[in-house]
Design an enzyme around this catalytic site. Sequence first.
Site: not given
Length: 317
Positions: A145-147, A248
């Site tokens: 997962l992205d930060k 996104r």
Amino acid sequence: MTEVEQSLTVAESEAGQRVDRYLAATIAGLSRTRAQALIERGAVTIGGRTVRASLLVEAGQRIDIARIPDVAPHAHAPAAEPIPIPIIYEDDALLVIDKPAGMVVHPAPGHATGTLVNALAGRIGVAGMDDLGDATPRPGIVHRLDKDTSGLMVVARDAASLAGLAAQMKAHSTIKRYLALVEGQMPVAEGAIEAPIGRDRRQRQRMALVSVAGGGREARTRFRVLRTLRGRSLLELQLETGRTHQIRVHLAAVGHPVVGDPTYGRAQSPLPPRQFLHASHLEFEHPITHAWLSFDAPLPPDLADFLEAWERQEPSE
């Protein structure tokens, strides 16, 4: 670490192997994991085009590698750190965690410590990761997962579980759903966004819609509108592929970027404390027992509070 650039020409005796294996075997001190990371970031090109790790090299090809940090001749196990992580489920084979926003998944340049991998090493001990194979900066990590994306992740505790979970991810049999607040009102109540994604050629830290011929990879995201909230829409999204920044990029491409997304979004007030994206649901087959497991994680307080405030208050002028 200093940065170097390097070009290699594939010898006839080296042809036919995967490009990640070729790089690891040819460049002193470069692990295959590191080679894959460089390929994923778009730092490896053939004929000016980025490549996939699985590409088979051909005799006479020139491979250009940019921004390779000097690599020590041996790998290092991740440092164990006493970082609390919310564990939803745990057994001898795996853990399911609810990753908090702001936490990087694995060590990388600029994030050598404080990552999920460091927290896992502190939670189960580096020795508990020995069965995952050669030392690697991201042991047991099946997906990321992205930060600034919170939510559910599954982490393997042994090599057999890692292989089984990775196979499910590759086959797209794992069910992953997300909650996202996006700008605008979706034109239909549910549907799918299907467009290939690749590295943005002008800004290498970004992803973009890129044709398959141009190096993009097929990507598909399903969406369902849960609520429309004063010019914004709360969506449930399901990934049918797992490309970097897929949700996104897809939502921004159709004109409905994730609220608060600093890379692909719009600076429209008010904004949440971080991008409004949360991995809320995860289903998969247990790699050892073969039981079907299902987990849910509600919106964390920062996003839940912002959503309530947005619904009840007029945006500031």
